[in-house]
Design an enzyme around this catalytic site. Structure first.
Site, PDB file in Angstrom:
ATOM      1  N   ASP A  89       0.845  -1.191   0.000  1.00  0.00           N
ATOM      2  CA  ASP A  89       0.000   0.000   0.000  1.00  0.00           C
ATOM      3  C   ASP A  89       0.883   1.245   0.000  1.00  0.00           C
ATOM      4  OD1 ASP A  89       0.620  -0.979   2.702  1.00  0.00           O
ATOM      5  OD2 ASP A  89      -0.427   0.817   3.398  1.00  0.00           O
ATOM      6  N   ASP A 119       8.949   3.135  -0.925  1.00  0.00           N
ATOM      7  CA  ASP A 119       8.110   2.845   0.239  1.00  0.00           C
ATOM      8  C   ASP A 119       6.767   2.271  -0.233  1.00  0.00           C
ATOM      9  OD1 ASP A 119       6.984   2.723   2.769  1.00  0.00           O
ATOM     10  OD2 ASP A 119       6.554   4.870   2.873  1.00  0.00           O
ATOM     11  N   GLU A 153      -0.078  -0.962   5.836  1.00  0.00           N
ATOM     12  CA  GLU A 153       0.975  -0.448   6.714  1.00  0.00           C
ATOM     13  C   GLU A 153       0.842   1.045   6.946  1.00  0.00           C
ATOM     14  OE1 GLU A 153       4.843   1.304   7.822  1.00  0.00           O
ATOM     15  OE2 GLU A 153       3.670   1.655   6.001  1.00  0.00           O
ATOM     16  N   GLU A 154       0.446   1.773   5.906  1.00  0.00           N
ATOM     17  CA  GLU A 154       0.403   3.232   6.003  1.00  0.00           C
ATOM     18  C   GLU A 154      -0.732   3.743   6.879  1.00  0.00           C
ATOM     19  OE1 GLU A 154       2.776   4.837   5.050  1.00  0.00           O
ATOM     20  OE2 GLU A 154       3.735   3.875   3.341  1.00  0.00           O
ATOM     21  N   ASP A 177      12.019  -1.555   5.088  1.00  0.00           N
ATOM     22  CA  ASP A 177      11.152  -0.382   4.984  1.00  0.00           C
ATOM     23  C   ASP A 177      11.735   0.781   5.777  1.00  0.00           C
ATOM     24  OD1 ASP A 177       9.057   1.256   4.350  1.00  0.00           O
ATOM     25  OD2 ASP A 177       7.648   0.388   5.758  1.00  0.00           O
TER      26      ASP A 177
END
Length: 372
Positions: A89, A119, A153-154, A177
């Site tokens: 994502d 990212d 994740e974001e 990351d």
């Protein structure tokens, strides 16, 4: 072991890696409204599907955990030993792209440009190609390696929460990351809500609305407010005074509800807010100048010479601001420095700022100490 053959393999497969990366970057996998079987929206599920096809094409077994997470195993028959945690994502693309459009990857001067290249789609594929090199070169392993690709994740990593409710974690894990080669601790973040109430003002000037921000972990590059009872030229003049201080572009435009003021800055990830220009704090600074006119303060110079009725109350308020800053990566320290200089005499501003920095250092320590 002769590592040169691994280096050679990876060097030869860089064009293939970049081609795969371009396919993933083309998918705008920002989290969106959930759909049946797609907890983070259609695009996030599409990106997981595209990655699954790639992984299967390279001979790995893939498991899809209800479009929260997909996994790829080197050898699922071996004992679990290493988890590689990555995500597909992305944060919102934002404005101001110059080299290319956000979802059309472009290579220029040895760099790959596009949303997600660093990212975290690029690092995720680097991990996959490392696994592919070991597999295709026939390097034997004694224990299993699992690549875990998430899609939230974001926005809080609810994907991993879902996954680890069903699977045990391996004894070792790492996430490609962050900065190379290794980080073993990161800053924390406070994700909470703050509300305040005030009686609705009947008299003008008054604030009608204030809007800004798209994600919790993104420094906002745009903020807008609608005001009533203010002259457009006066607002523009105050905006010009703020512009040099904040590094923000302000614009005004009449609208049905009054006058709309827009601040434009520069977006950045919240982990490195110094790389951006926060439009929210800039627009709040402008609001302070405009609000100060109720006290016959018509410029930054007047505002900087303003002294509040209660110095003790102002000092306590500033220390509360420092406490908030200590638990947040977005709230800027510079705003507190300036506020102390605005509201307090020089000797008191020095003392409050020094004490505030002490709060910033000690409060997170004790929060971590108490919470374990």
């Amino acid at each position: 072991m002769d590592y040169t053959k691994i280096d050679t393999y990876l060097e030869e497969h860089i064009p293939a890696l970049l081609e795969d990366l371009s396919r993933l970057v083309a998918i705008d996998s920002e989290r969106r409204e959930a759909l049946p079987g797609m907890p983070f929206g259609r695009e996030a599920a599409e990106c997981l599907s595209a990655a699954s096809d790639m992984i299967r094409g390279y001979g790995f077994s893939v498991k899809n955990y209800d479009n929260y997470v997909i996994t790829a195993d080197m050898d699922p028959e071996l004992e679990p030993h290493l988890d590689i945690l990555a995500h597909l994502d992305v944060v919102p693309a934002g404005d101001g792209w110059q080299v290319t459009k956000p979802f059309a990857m472009k290579i220029e001067d040895g760099r790959a440009y596009g949303r997600g290249t660093s990212d975290d789609k690029g690092p995720a594929l680097c991990a996959l190609y490392a696994m592919r090199a070991i597999k295709e070169l026939g390097i034997p392993l004694k224990k299993n390696v699992r690549l875990i690709l998430g899609s939230d994740e974001e926005c809080g990593s609810s994907d991993l929460k879902y996954y680890f409710a069903r699977e045990k974690s391996a004894p070792l894990s790492f996430s490609p990351d962050a900065s190379f080669p290794l980080i073993n601790i990161e800053k924390g973040g406070l994700r909470s809500g703050f509300t305040s109430s005030a009686p609705l003002a009947d008299a003008c000037p008054r604030l009608v609305s204030f809007q800004a921000g798209v994600k919790l972990n993104v420094v906002p590059d745009k903020a807008s407010a609608v005001v009533q009872g203010l002259d457009g030229e006066a607002v523009a003049r105050a905006a010009r005074q703020c512009e040099g201080l904040e590094g923000i572009d302000f614009s005004t435009q009449p609208c049905e509800a009054g006058l709309q003021i827009t601040a434009r800055g520069k977006t950045a990830h919240a982990s490195s807010p110094s790389g951006g220009r926060n439009a929210i704090t800039a627009l709040l600074a402008l609001a302070c100048v405009l609000g100060a006119r109720r006290y016959s303060l018509d410029s930054w110079e007047d505002l900087l010479n303003y002294t509040p009725p209660s110095l003790l109350g102002a000092a306590v308020l500033l220390l509360c601001g420092y406490a908030l800053k200590s638990l947040s990566v977005v709230f800027p320290l510079s705003l507190l420095y300036v506020a102390a200089g605005v509201m307090l005499p020089l000797w008191m501003a020095w003392g409050v700022n020094l004490l505030g920095l002490l709060v910033c250092v000690t409060l997170p320590y004790w929060v971590g100490r108490i919470s374990g």
